[in-house]
Motif scaffolding. Structure first.
Motif, PDB file in Angstrom:
ATOM      1  N   GLY A   1     -47.178   0.079 -10.043  1.00  0.00           N
ATOM      2  CA  GLY A   1     -47.797   0.351  -8.744  1.00  0.00           C
ATOM      3  C   GLY A   1     -46.932  -0.022  -7.555  1.00  0.00           C
TER       4      GLY A   1
ATOM      5  N   TYR B   1     -45.451   1.937  -5.579  1.00  0.00           N
ATOM      6  CA  TYR B   1     -45.301   3.127  -4.734  1.00  0.00           C
ATOM      7  C   TYR B   1     -44.991   2.823  -3.262  1.00  0.00           C
ATOM      8  CZ  TYR B   1     -47.307   5.614  -8.785  1.00  0.00           C
ATOM      9  OH  TYR B   1     -47.553   6.126 -10.041  1.00  0.00           O
TER      10      TYR B   1
ATOM     11  N   THR C   1     -52.219   6.606  -3.641  1.00  0.00           N
ATOM     12  CA  THR C   1     -52.014   5.271  -3.081  1.00  0.00           C
ATOM     13  C   THR C   1     -52.481   5.196  -1.630  1.00  0.00           C
ATOM     14  OG1 THR C   1     -50.092   5.104  -4.503  1.00  0.00           O
ATOM     15  CG2 THR C   1     -50.301   3.448  -2.770  1.00  0.00           C
TER      16      THR C   1
ATOM     17  N   PRO D   1     -52.670   6.530 -11.734  1.00  0.00           N
ATOM     18  CA  PRO D   1     -52.445   6.617 -10.286  1.00  0.00           C
ATOM     19  C   PRO D   1     -51.010   7.035  -9.941  1.00  0.00           C
ATOM     20  CG  PRO D   1     -53.634   4.613 -10.828  1.00  0.00           C
ATOM     21  CD  PRO D   1     -53.172   5.209 -12.123  1.00  0.00           C
TER      22      PRO D   1
ATOM     23  N   GLU E   1     -50.192  -5.525  -4.502  1.00  0.00           N
ATOM     24  CA  GLU E   1     -50.202  -4.073  -4.330  1.00  0.00           C
ATOM     25  C   GLU E   1     -50.250  -3.371  -5.690  1.00  0.00           C
ATOM     26  OE1 GLU E   1     -47.832  -3.800  -0.061  1.00  0.00           O
ATOM     27  OE2 GLU E   1     -46.930  -2.878  -1.817  1.00  0.00           O
TER      28      GLU E   1
ATOM     29  N   VAL F   1     -53.011  -0.712  -7.029  1.00  0.00           N
ATOM     30  CA  VAL F   1     -52.682   0.641  -7.497  1.00  0.00           C
ATOM     31  C   VAL F   1     -53.142   0.832  -8.944  1.00  0.00           C
ATOM     32  CG1 VAL F   1     -50.801   2.236  -8.013  1.00  0.00           C
ATOM     33  CG2 VAL F   1     -50.767   0.934  -5.879  1.00  0.00           C
TER      34      VAL F   1
END
Lengths: 154, 707
Positions: free
Chosen positions: A136, A138, B648, B643, B610, B614
């Motif tokens: 994650g 991103y 996001t 995801p 984070e 996510v």
């Protein structure tokens, strides 16, 4: 069958079935293990490499499609020990956790910036949509690509 | 801290067999100074260790050690592993902090059963609260020992000497390097207590140090297990049953065995092949003929009924007050059921292992969160003593609780034994979806009661199957019954980031929201009214402030939700904004406030928060394993959505840096707040209460599309 492929500027002759994936040839025959297997169906982007500058999913690209063409892998980006701006961007933005998606992310970003040197964040997200990061990361990856695009402008 | 039930999959720790004696230590490491940190009794109990003498003549057990070489190289050894949580970086910071050296000069050896002390595994967010203090302690003791050596050499008072940048320095500016001090020596010291820097005095810890070996990752140079290729290595593939628990009824491997370079192995219900290339191994696997006997099994459509029907006896873990009476008498009553689907960890690097036999000894390289646990599994599978097995864990392509086991190592080792050559087994994505274990599904029933003024007076909470982690709340409720009901699981299940805490928080924080609306209070106000824990209140307030909670009112198709909780000694609250666009839920913004004690590395902590958000989006919105007849029916990334960039939201994180509190792990806690915050936001936008995770696998249900 025998194929001549140019990988990171060096010519290689490989003996293999023409349908063998480019990813397998890179990893298992040429020892270039930077490109990763993630899904085998072109869904995650971990295997992304460039053929003549365009990003392809090497796991679903038969090696015959790379014959006689220029393939660039993550190993071929740095020049004389100097990292490519995208690689540097990933380090500067700390845009990696486990790092397994990183080579594919970097290659996709290189291809994206070649087409659009100064993308908006929305364009970065759109352009990178085919790459999965399960950790994650991103937001940091978007920042890394943004930094690379700015670095290249200087 | 109590053991979570998920850990019952973990076997008791093996008897400690520390393989190195003092002489061997220095043979391996070279001369110098060795500081061995002995494990503290409370940690020993926590990690399930048994007694047993180690090497070095030490009757106690070892957590970690630090070696200062004659060349000045500083090496720290720990059985913990790196799976992307960047613990290699934060533990290096601990060494650098205490030994006064640059982070980049620390060498950290991790997760190798031949080189590192026994460790039960890297899970439960325990590395930061347990291992980091040990590393601090050993490093601080090393610094003190180096200062003592210099003091002796110079006949100086050690109190006047300082350490800096790898040297001991006297007041007049005279200095000597660590390596020089240890030259020609073989010094061993054990410590179980040493003065370590307090968080408020940290200079290296608390800083945003980038991933210590980041360059190897961005250049593709880092070798994951799936990248290894020892000389003579063959590629292995394993024949998978037609369904879970399948028995091999008939088998014919003759066609595959006739292929060049192919070996076929059949051993009970295990069958597999080895070949000189990946493609040849795949072709040989396809050439195997097999019939499987598979018992009928429930499908995902019957799942939640099945879990309830098969519940076994259990007792409440919390029983306070007179629950039934309070429920009956409460002016406001609510009874609701919540569901949680099975989901897959989907680590981007699938399970992979390389195994090599030599002189009856087995070496296995595997991506696992429990290298010593995998050594036990191998010992059991091959009836070998553990001292004949070495398990090596290179930094791995993530785990999220999904890599506690060593299937690929066992498979590679079985094939390698037959082949007489090293064998690599890399699971395909479909194998990873089908033959790994899932995060447990669950049914959670809650009955509650409150006063008209909004005080919660009764709470009856029952979790079927998903687990007991995070089952207790921090709300102040006088009458409570909380119970976990084990039941039969149709799928193989195990640990997942935050275990069942995500499910329990989803149910609890959704229900609290429902109750708030029943009594007509703002969801944040209702929570604060019923919460006394100051750290949890603080994160709720911090998230609400940053989010500007209640500054905007929800409109049709646009809503806000808040949720929070406590897990692995950390406190999290999340405020979420969502929008309904063409029948789909889009999470627009997530504000997280997190308190995990003193912050060790802000940038990596941010990444953990984070990343948890996510990853949590998938389980909250759309991830679910589908299955039928003992098979997963969506075992690919095109059918099982994870995801992506476009999912996001805008992420903002408030880190509450509590220098007065010990640092605790951060990889798990932040995931627990997200799903309920989203569900609460969907309610605020639509008036529709969704009680099953994933909430919107096919977009917003059509029943009521608007408030």
């Amino acid at each position: 069958m025998a194929f001549e492929i140019l990988v990171n500027g060096a010519s290689h002759r490989v003996e293999t079935d023409p349908e063998t994936s480019l990813l397998s040839v890179l990893r298992n025959q040429l020892g270039l293990t930077g490109s990763k297997y993630g899904c085998g169906e072109g869904q995650c982007g971990a295997c992304a490499v460039l053929i003549d500058g365009r990003a392809v999913r090497s796991c679903i690209t038969p090696v015959k499609h790379a014959a006689g063409r220029h393939v660039t892998t993550i190993e071929g980006l740095a020049r004389n020990g100097k990292l490519h701006p995208v690689q540097q961007g990933f380090l500067d933005a700390d845009a990696l956790q486990c790092g397994y998606c990183t080579p594919g992310m970097v290659m996709s970003a290189v291809a994206l910036l070649a087409k659009d040197p100064h993308p908006t964040d929305a364009a970065i997200r759109r352009g990178m949509e085919g790459n999965v990061c399960r950790c994650g990361t991103y937001p940091r990856i978007v920042a890394a690509v943004r930094m690379a695009s700015k670095g290249a402008a200087r | 801290m109590t053991l979570e039930p998920e850990r019952y999959e973990l076997r008791e720790a093996p008897a400690y067999d520390f393989p190195l004696d003092r002489r061997e230590f220095f043979k391996t490491l070279g001369g110098g100074l060795l500081i061995v940190a002995l494990i503290s009794p409370s940690d020993a109990q926590e990690s399930g260790r048994r007694g047993g003498a180690g090497g070095l003549g030490a009757p106690k057990e070892i957590a970690a050690w630090i070696h200062v070489g004659e060349d000045g190289v500083i090496t720290a050894n720990t059985g913990k592993v790196e799976v992307g949580q960047n613990i290699r970086t934060s533990l290096s910071q601990a060494v650098a902090e205490e030994l006064r050296i640059p982070v980049s000069s620390v060498r950290l050896v991790m997760g190798d059963t031949a080189l590192t002390p026994y460790d039960m595994g890297t899970f439960g967010s325990l590395t930061t609260p347990q291992m980091a203090p040990q590393i601090h302690k050993a490093s601080a003791a090393a610094r003190q020992a180096l200062i003592a050596l210099a003091a002796k050499q110079w006949s100086a008072d050690p109190a006047t000497l300082t350490a800096s940048d790898g040297r001991v320095i006297a007041p007049g500016g005279r200095s000597i390097g660590y390596g020089e001090l240890t030259k020609g020596r073989k010094l061993v010291e054990t410590v179980d207590g040493a003065g370590i820097a307090a968080p408020k005095d940290w200079k290296v810890c608390g800083q945003s140090i980038p991933k210590v070996d980041g360059r190897a990752f961005v250049t593709g140079a880092h070798q994951y297990v799936s990248d290894l290729h020892p000389a003579g290595m063959l590629f292995g593939k394993v024949l998978r049953p037609a369904g879970y628990g399948g028995k091999l009824a008939s088998f014919d491997g003759s066609k595959a065995a006739a292929m060049p370079g192919v070996k076929v192995v059949r051993d009970g219900d295990f069958a597999g092949v080895t070949a000189p290339s990946q493609e040849a191994a795949e072709r040989a696997l396809e050439a195997l003929k097999a019939e499987w006997k598979v018992d009928p099994q429930p499908s995902d459509r019957e799942l939640f009924g099945y879990l309830k029907e098969n519940a076994s006896e259990s007792r409440p873990s919390t029983l306070e007050g007179a629950v039934d009476q309070a429920l009956a008498e409460a002016p406001v009553k609510l009874r609701r059921t919540y569901e949680i689907a099975y989901i897959a960890h989907t680590p981007l690097e699938p399970r992979a292992a390389v195994a090599e036999w030599s002189d009856g000894k087995l070496t296995a390289w595997i991506g696992t969160q429990r290298p010593f646990g995998v050594r036990s599994e191998l010992a059991e599978a091959f009836h070998l003593p553990e001292d004949r097995i070495r398990v090596i864990m290179p930094d791995t392509g993530s785990g999220y609780g999904g890599k506690h086991t060593g299937e690929a190592a066992i498979e590679a080792a079985r094939l390698a034994r037959e082949a007489g050559q090293p064998v690599k087994v890399v699971w395909t994505r479909a194998e990873e979806f089908t033959w790994a274990y899932a995060r447990p599904a669950g049914v959670i029933e809650i009955a509650s009661g409150a006063t008209k003024e909004g005080a919660i007076v009764a709470w009856d909470f029952h979790n079927y199957n998903s687990g007991a982690a995070g089952i207790d709340s921090l709300y102040t409720i006088p009458n409570q019954r909380v119970q976990f009901h084990p039941t039969k699981s149709p799928l193989r299940q195990g640990s997942y980031r935050a275990l069942a805490s995500t499910a329990n928080h989803f149910a609890r924080e959704s229900h609290i929201d429902e109750l708030a609306h029943e009594v007509g209070l703002d969801p944040l106000e209702f929570r604060l009214k019923n919460l006394s824990n100051p750290r949890l209140r603080a994160v709720f307030e911090a998230a609400a402030n940053k989010f500007s909670w209640n500054k905007r009112k929800p409109t049709a198709g646009h809503g806000f939700g808040i949720a929070g909780g406590f897990e692995k000694a950390g406190y999290i609250a999340m405020a979420v904004e969502i929008a309904i666009e063409r029948g789909q839920v889009r999470v627009v913004r997530v504000v997280s406030a997190f308190d995990c004690g003193a912050v060790v590395n802000p940038v990596h902590l941010n990444s953990q928060v984070e990343g948890a958000v996510v990853m949590g989006l998938g389980g909250a919105l759309f991830e679910a394993l589908k299955f039928e007849n003992g098979r997963v029916t969506n075992a690919s990334l095109s059918e099982y959505q994870v995801p992506r960039f476009s999912d996001t939201p805008e992420l903002e994180t408030v880190l509450i840096d509590r220098k007065d509190q010990p640092s605790v792990g951060a990889g798990e806690c932040p995931i627990v707040g997200l799903a309920p915050a989203i569900a609460n936001a969907i309610y605020s936008a639509t008036g529709q209460r969704l009680r099953s995770m994933p909430l919107v696998p096919n977009g917003l249900p059509k029943v009521v599309s608007q408030r």
